[in-house]
Every structure is written in C-alpha cells, then in structure tokens.
Design a protein around this motif. Sequence first.
Motif, PDB file in Angstrom:
ATOM      1  N   ILE A  10       0.879  -1.170   0.000  1.00  0.00           N
ATOM      2  CA  ILE A  10       0.000   0.000   0.000  1.00  0.00           C
ATOM      3  C   ILE A  10       0.914   1.216   0.000  1.00  0.00           C
ATOM      4  O   ILE A  10       1.592   1.497   0.991  1.00  0.00           O
ATOM      5  N   MET A  15      10.570   3.189  -0.915  1.00  0.00           N
ATOM      6  CA  MET A  15      10.835   1.976  -0.136  1.00  0.00           C
ATOM      7  C   MET A  15      10.150   0.764  -0.759  1.00  0.00           C
ATOM      8  O   MET A  15      10.737  -0.318  -0.847  1.00  0.00           O
ATOM      9  N   ILE A  77      -0.297   9.631   6.957  1.00  0.00           N
ATOM     10  CA  ILE A  77      -1.580   9.239   6.358  1.00  0.00           C
ATOM     11  C   ILE A  77      -1.937   7.782   6.663  1.00  0.00           C
ATOM     12  O   ILE A  77      -2.969   7.286   6.226  1.00  0.00           O
ATOM     13  N   VAL A  81      -5.564   5.527   5.978  1.00  0.00           N
ATOM     14  CA  VAL A  81      -5.496   4.371   5.066  1.00  0.00           C
ATOM     15  C   VAL A  81      -6.026   3.124   5.797  1.00  0.00           C
ATOM     16  O   VAL A  81      -6.805   2.335   5.247  1.00  0.00           O
ATOM     17  N   ALA A  99       6.208   2.119   8.313  1.00  0.00           N
ATOM     18  CA  ALA A  99       6.032   3.551   8.635  1.00  0.00           C
ATOM     19  C   ALA A  99       6.813   3.904   9.902  1.00  0.00           C
ATOM     20  O   ALA A  99       6.576   3.323  10.966  1.00  0.00           O
ATOM     21  N   THR A 128      17.693   3.542   4.291  1.00  0.00           N
ATOM     22  CA  THR A 128      17.761   3.847   2.849  1.00  0.00           C
ATOM     23  C   THR A 128      18.724   2.980   2.031  1.00  0.00           C
ATOM     24  O   THR A 128      18.469   2.801   0.844  1.00  0.00           O
TER      25      THR A 128
HETATM   26  N1  NAP Z   1      12.903   6.171   2.947  1.00  0.00           N
HETATM   27  C1  NAP Z   1      13.458   5.725   4.085  1.00  0.00           C
HETATM   28  O1  NAP Z   1      14.643   5.814   4.352  1.00  0.00           O
HETATM   29  C2  NAP Z   1      12.638   5.032   5.093  1.00  0.00           C
HETATM   30  C3  NAP Z   1      13.277   4.339   6.113  1.00  0.00           C
HETATM   31  C4  NAP Z   1      12.499   3.674   7.050  1.00  0.00           C
HETATM   32  C5  NAP Z   1      11.121   3.750   6.963  1.00  0.00           C
HETATM   33  N2  NAP Z   1      10.546   4.464   5.961  1.00  0.00           N
HETATM   34  C6  NAP Z   1       9.085   4.534   5.907  1.00  0.00           C
HETATM   35  O2  NAP Z   1       8.649   3.992   4.694  1.00  0.00           O
HETATM   36  C7  NAP Z   1       7.410   4.595   4.336  1.00  0.00           C
HETATM   37  C8  NAP Z   1       7.465   4.976   2.887  1.00  0.00           C
HETATM   38  O3  NAP Z   1       8.546   5.870   2.709  1.00  0.00           O
HETATM   39  P1  NAP Z   1       9.061   6.248   1.244  1.00  0.00           P
HETATM   40  O4  NAP Z   1      10.354   6.925   1.443  1.00  0.00           O
HETATM   41  O5  NAP Z   1       8.927   5.085   0.342  1.00  0.00           O
HETATM   42  O6  NAP Z   1       7.931   7.342   0.887  1.00  0.00           O
HETATM   43  P2  NAP Z   1       7.322   7.711  -0.551  1.00  0.00           P
HETATM   44  O7  NAP Z   1       8.340   7.529  -1.623  1.00  0.00           O
HETATM   45  O8  NAP Z   1       6.663   9.044  -0.407  1.00  0.00           O
HETATM   46  O9  NAP Z   1       6.202   6.589  -0.754  1.00  0.00           O
HETATM   47  C9  NAP Z   1       4.909   6.669  -0.230  1.00  0.00           C
HETATM   48  C10 NAP Z   1       3.946   6.411  -1.397  1.00  0.00           C
HETATM   49  O10 NAP Z   1       2.623   6.296  -0.884  1.00  0.00           O
HETATM   50  C11 NAP Z   1       1.758   6.908  -1.860  1.00  0.00           C
HETATM   51  N3  NAP Z   1       0.461   7.248  -1.249  1.00  0.00           N
HETATM   52  C12 NAP Z   1       0.033   8.458  -0.792  1.00  0.00           C
HETATM   53  N4  NAP Z   1      -1.238   8.352  -0.336  1.00  0.00           N
HETATM   54  C13 NAP Z   1      -1.609   7.050  -0.503  1.00  0.00           C
HETATM   55  C14 NAP Z   1      -2.793   6.320  -0.208  1.00  0.00           C
HETATM   56  N5  NAP Z   1      -3.849   6.897   0.381  1.00  0.00           N
HETATM   57  N6  NAP Z   1      -2.824   5.003  -0.523  1.00  0.00           N
HETATM   58  C15 NAP Z   1      -1.766   4.390  -1.108  1.00  0.00           C
HETATM   59  N7  NAP Z   1      -0.609   5.038  -1.393  1.00  0.00           N
HETATM   60  C16 NAP Z   1      -0.526   6.341  -1.082  1.00  0.00           C
HETATM   61  C17 NAP Z   1       2.545   8.104  -2.292  1.00  0.00           C
HETATM   62  O11 NAP Z   1       2.019   8.578  -3.528  1.00  0.00           O
HETATM   63  P3  NAP Z   1       2.156  10.145  -3.891  1.00  0.00           P
HETATM   64  O12 NAP Z   1       3.613  10.465  -3.882  1.00  0.00           O
HETATM   65  O13 NAP Z   1       1.525  10.227  -5.227  1.00  0.00           O
HETATM   66  O14 NAP Z   1       1.419  10.880  -2.800  1.00  0.00           O
HETATM   67  C18 NAP Z   1       3.942   7.525  -2.443  1.00  0.00           C
HETATM   68  O15 NAP Z   1       4.139   6.985  -3.724  1.00  0.00           O
HETATM   69  C19 NAP Z   1       7.221   5.792   5.286  1.00  0.00           C
HETATM   70  O16 NAP Z   1       6.232   5.483   6.231  1.00  0.00           O
HETATM   71  C20 NAP Z   1       8.555   5.954   5.950  1.00  0.00           C
HETATM   72  O17 NAP Z   1       8.413   6.377   7.299  1.00  0.00           O
HETATM   73  C21 NAP Z   1      11.267   5.080   5.016  1.00  0.00           C
END
Ligand code: NAP
Length: 287
Positions: A10, A15, A77, A81, A99, A128
């Motif tokens: 979802i 990630m 969010i 969800v 998350a 990352t």
């Molecule tokens: N990146 C890291 O280093 C890291 C490390 C540990 C944990 N995390 C966790 O991993 C999670 C994702 O991070 P990420 O870096 O992959 O973020 P991201 O690239 O922003 O990915 C989140 C995705 O969810 C989509 N989205 C938004 N609203 C939604 C909905 N209602 N239903 C389904 N999808 C929806 C977003 O689309 P839009 O862009 O079109 O809004 C985006 O593509 C976060 O919770 C973060 O805390 C990340």
Amino acid sequence: MLKNKKIGFIGGGNMAEAMIKGLLSASFIEAKNVFVSEPSEAKRDALHAEYKIKVSADNRELVKKCDILILAVKPQILQEVLVDIRSLVDSDKLVISIAAGVPIAIIDDALRGDKNKKFSIVRTMPNTPALVQEGVTAIASGQHVSKTDVKIAHRIFEAVGRTVDVEEDQLDAVTGLSGSGPAYIFMLIEALSDAGVKMGLSREVANTLTIQTVLGSAKLARESGKHPGELKDMVTSPAGTTISGLHALEEGSFHTTLMNAVEDATLRSRELGKIALNKNSTRRGAK
Ligand SMILES: NC(=O)c1ccc[n+]([C@@H]2O[C@H](COP(=O)([O-])OP(=O)(O)OC[C@H]3O[C@@H](n4cnc5c(N)ncnc54)[C@H](OP(=O)(O)O)[C@@H]3O)[C@@H](O)[C@H]2O)c1
C-alpha cells in the motif's frame, strides 16, 4: 516460503520499489503475486512497466487479493489508510508496517475500530541503503504474530539487505542508529572528501578514495568478524601517520560526538512516538 503468497504494497514509493526490486531479483516471489496500490498514475505505470507487477489505484481492491500487506505510505496518512481498509483485513493476513514511528498499538487500534479482532502485525525499521539492496531492517512483532509470520517478515526484508529481531521498545534506538545512520555516514564521507580536497586532491579522486574506504572498511569489519578496535590497531603503527590522525579525531571528541548523535536521535524518536500515541488516545477519547 513466499512462493504461493500474494504480497500487496500500500503505497508505491521509494521503499516499496526497493523491496519489490529486491524480492523479484532474488526470485523470492513471482511478479504475478506482487500487487501495489498507489494514487499516482505515473508511478503505477512505471512500476508495471519495470517489474510487470499488478498495480491499482484502490487500496481496498489490493487488500481483498493479498495475504501479506506492506504498509508503505508516509506515517502521517497511515491512520486514514487503515480506517479505509479495516473492514477487509482479517486475522489471516500478515500486516507489515514500515512507517517510521507508528506504534503497533496504533495500527491495531485503527484496524480494529470497535470490533474485537486480533491482527498479526509486524513493525519494522528499514534504512535507505535498502534502495541498493544493502539495507538493514529491525523487525518487531506484535503479540499475535506466529513464528512462521516472523520468518516471512525476515525473508521479505532479506531481499533488501540484512535483518535483526528487536523488541518494539528498542525501535527508537534502531532509528537513532541505523535509521538515521546513513545521514551520519554521508556527513563523514563529505567531511573526508573535503579534507582530501584541502590537502590537494581533486574532488573526483577524493570522493573515490573516501567512498571506497568507507565501503571496504565496512566489508572488512563484517567479513573478518574482528572487533573494530583490533582492525584499527592493524593500521596503527607506532609513531606513524594513523595514530596522529586518531589523536586529532579524539581531540574533536569523535567517539563522544557519535554516541551523542545516536542518543539524541533515539530520544527524539521516543518523543515523536509519545506525541503520536497521545494524539491517538485523544482522538479515541473524543469518539
Ligand atoms: N525512505 C526511508 O529511508 C525510510 C526508512 C524507514 C522507513 N521508511 C518509511 O517507509 C514509508 C514509505 O517511505 P518512502 O520513502 O517510500 O515514501 P514515498 O516515496 O513518499 O512513498 C509513499 C507512497 O505512498 C503513496 N500514497 C500516498 N497516499 C496514498 C494512499 N492513500 N494510498 C496508497 N498510497 C498512497 C505516495 O504517492 P504520492 O507520492 O503520489 O502521494 C507515495 O508513492 C514511510 O512510512 C517511511 O516512514 C522510510
């Protein structure tokens, strides 16, 4: 172990893509069993084109089809969800959250609503370097998670690096160390490279020397299994260059500075978790 399972992401962001890439390239799962729900059409199209996985704009449709749900949306969010999908989530599904900072209790609460259901929830903290399949993920399991589900969670994250088991209350320390850790290392890389430039090297040469030194030292520490102090002693000869450099680092409180960084980041993560829990209980109290 994952062969006949259907995995649904979802949120199809950074990630999720790293995990999909890792799972498919390790052949842990077939593309026909990977689903992503994602609002952005451009991202859906790109994920489908690159990995031949199933994509949808509808989280509920994905939940109906999948055995394992990976919650890969931003923490802000996640609650909405979960409320949207909760009528379709039952106790046979394994729910894995990536998350940052959202406690299992909040996920459980949002899924349960006013029903008396038990959910299999795993909370994780990847980092990352998962984007290049060299991440490390700490895995904390909720109370209703079976041993098989814990193994499945490990298997999924092994596709993007290594995994460790922790208690949920240790995830703040994990956040302070390996979650924030890549930023500390990037700062170290930048500083060492700057130092090389100051001493007369070109930026390109300084970057190559620095990055390979960090990568090679990490590999040596992992593969030799030796204590880092022993490895340090191996490059430190009496009255040599390295001991002079180490002295300068200690004058700048290198050790203490890093320990303070991990401690401060851990405490901040704990604080953010408490704010999230308080907000949740205020919301429930207001119902
Ligand atoms: N990146 C890291 O280093 C890291 C490390 C540990 C944990 N995390 C966790 O991993 C999670 C994702 O991070 P990420 O870096 O992959 O973020 P991201 O690239 O922003 O990915 C989140 C995705 O969810 C989509 N989205 C938004 N609203 C939604 C909905 N209602 N239903 C389904 N999808 C929806 C977003 O689309 P839009 O862009 O079109 O809004 C985006 O593509 C976060 O919770 C973060 O805390 C990340």
